[in-house]
Design a protein around this motif. Sequence first.
Motif, short mmCIF file in Angstrom:
data_model
loop_
_atom_site.label_atom_id
_atom_site.label_comp_id
_atom_site.label_asym_id
_atom_site.label_seq_id
_atom_site.Cartn_x
_atom_site.Cartn_y
_atom_site.Cartn_z
N LEU A 119 31.30 43.69 -29.28
CA LEU A 119 30.60 43.00 -28.21
C LEU A 119 30.11 43.94 -27.11
O LEU A 119 29.22 43.58 -26.35
CB LEU A 119 31.50 41.94 -27.58
N SER A 120 30.70 45.14 -27.01
CA SER A 120 30.42 46.01 -25.86
C SER A 120 29.23 46.93 -26.12
O SER A 120 28.97 47.33 -27.26
CB SER A 120 31.66 46.85 -25.53
N SER A 254 27.55 32.51 -26.73
CA SER A 254 27.78 33.55 -25.72
C SER A 254 27.87 34.93 -26.36
O SER A 254 27.30 35.90 -25.85
CB SER A 254 29.06 33.24 -24.95
N GLY A 255 28.57 35.02 -27.48
CA GLY A 255 28.71 36.30 -28.15
C GLY A 255 27.38 36.84 -28.65
O GLY A 255 27.12 38.05 -28.57
N VAL A 256 26.51 35.96 -29.16
CA VAL A 256 25.20 36.39 -29.63
C VAL A 256 24.36 36.92 -28.47
O VAL A 256 23.64 37.92 -28.61
CB VAL A 256 24.48 35.23 -30.35
N VAL A 257 24.45 36.26 -27.31
CA VAL A 257 23.70 36.74 -26.15
C VAL A 257 24.19 38.12 -25.74
O VAL A 257 23.38 39.03 -25.48
CB VAL A 257 23.82 35.75 -24.97
N TYR A 258 25.51 38.33 -25.69
CA TYR A 258 26.05 39.65 -25.36
C TYR A 258 25.54 40.70 -26.35
O TYR A 258 25.15 41.81 -25.97
CB TYR A 258 27.57 39.64 -25.37
N TRP A 259 25.55 40.33 -27.62
CA TRP A 259 25.07 41.26 -28.65
C TRP A 259 23.59 41.58 -28.45
O TRP A 259 23.18 42.74 -28.52
CB TRP A 259 25.30 40.64 -30.03
N ARG A 263 20.77 46.14 -26.10
CA ARG A 263 19.59 47.01 -26.02
C ARG A 263 19.14 47.23 -24.58
O ARG A 263 18.42 48.19 -24.29
CB ARG A 263 18.44 46.42 -26.84
N TYR A 264 19.54 46.33 -23.68
CA TYR A 264 19.15 46.44 -22.28
C TYR A 264 20.19 47.19 -21.44
O TYR A 264 19.98 47.41 -20.24
CB TYR A 264 18.91 45.06 -21.67
N GLY A 265 21.34 47.54 -22.03
CA GLY A 265 22.35 48.33 -21.36
C GLY A 265 23.47 47.51 -20.73
O GLY A 265 23.41 46.28 -20.67
N SER A 266 24.49 48.22 -20.23
CA SER A 266 25.66 47.56 -19.69
C SER A 266 25.35 46.81 -18.39
O SER A 266 26.01 45.83 -18.07
CB SER A 266 26.78 48.57 -19.45
#
Length: 456
Positions: A119-120, A254-259, A263-266
């Motif tokens: 996820l990170s 929610s997990g898919v959005v985090y994934w 590409r946009y960074g932390s």
Amino acid sequence: MRDLTQGSIPRLLAGMAGFIGFGLIVQTLYLLVDLYFVARLGGPAVAGVAAAGSVMLFVMALSQAVSVGALSLIARAIGARDAAGAQTVFEQAIGMAMVAGAATLLAGYPAGGSLMTVLSADDRTAMAARAYLFALLPSLALMFPGAALGAALRAAGIVGAPMAIQSATVLLNAALAPVLVAGWGTGHPFGVAGAGFASSGAAAIGTVAQVVLFGRLDTTLQLRAAAPRLATWRRIAATGLPASGEFLLMFVISGVVYWALRRYGSDAQAGFGIGSRVMQSIFLPAMAVAFAAAPIAAQNHGAGRADRVRATFRATALTGSGIMLALTFLCRLHPDLLVRVFTGNPTVAAVASDYLRVVSWNFVAMGLVFSCSAMFQGFGNTGPALAGTASRLVTFVLPVILLAHWPQATLHDIWRLSNASVVLQASVSLLLLRRAFRRHLGTPVSGRGHVTESIG
């Protein structure tokens, strides 16, 4: 024990929602307190806590199998004046909760680290997420017995005393967080892990207080050990698992959005984490109304009061929609006021504010989803609520996966797609609820003030 089949429904709804809302606010403050102190450790720490927070959503989803099933069955038994049946369901729900809590610890420590890595966005975020999650796991395990106890009390219309216990645990968490995160007074900071330790310690004390005081909070249901009855476990699971599946789908979303945001960074992940957490927090008043509606609808359904079940939905939908409309204006006008306290990073704050400003257009639709879900719980048939949430796999998750591979995609594209999918979910939920009304309540009798109850 409170009889919810008598009295003004709007008054019952407002009275219970007030206590429940305060309790939900207190519960949410666990993560907000953690987020406040962790924010001082930098963007990767915030993103890590947000990623680990998605696991909390996963465990909350699993706890719904016990909580929703127990609430619906106990409330309907109370409405039908079946005290023995209510006691049996309560005993078995506690047994299920203890088994589920132990399983959470046994599975969480071996598998949690790998999940945080997936996820990170980078190694620093993954390290922070693992540290926080491993310290938080005991509190996640305690969600199950806490959910079973809370569901039984809510089914009986008792909401004030549990709120007081939750308030005390949040104050304890707020006191422990600066000591364990930043090392105030000790000189030994634990960083993000300290936030998890603070939550786990406060949750443990709160659960003990619930157990000790349960006998004083309800004079009908007795907290005692009982041999497992698999038939009752199946009844609880049949009612609660669809609700659990609904929350699990929220975890997937929610997990898919985090994934997709990797590409946009932390900073983007941290901004979404803060924005979504704030959104969940401001939803609490509308959620409280829906949570109050479920036992009212269930008791009246068990008592055969179809007219009061319909009236409960009307009051819930109108109240919830009004609350969500007010929140829409707040997030459209000044979202920065809601996020600036959690971050000093202008990029993170900009992402969080922009997220709230765009997704606020779906707030009223989400309020209707909450209202429909409460009624499905009252009927003891939460499958339609699961179907409504599952529609977002097609209308949101799959498109987001495609957007993640489209170089021109922006964060706004993801937020707008979320809006459209929530509106469609609300439409599906309303259609399914209309069918459920006809099945469970029959057809209103023309010119009369009540509804005939359908047979079966």
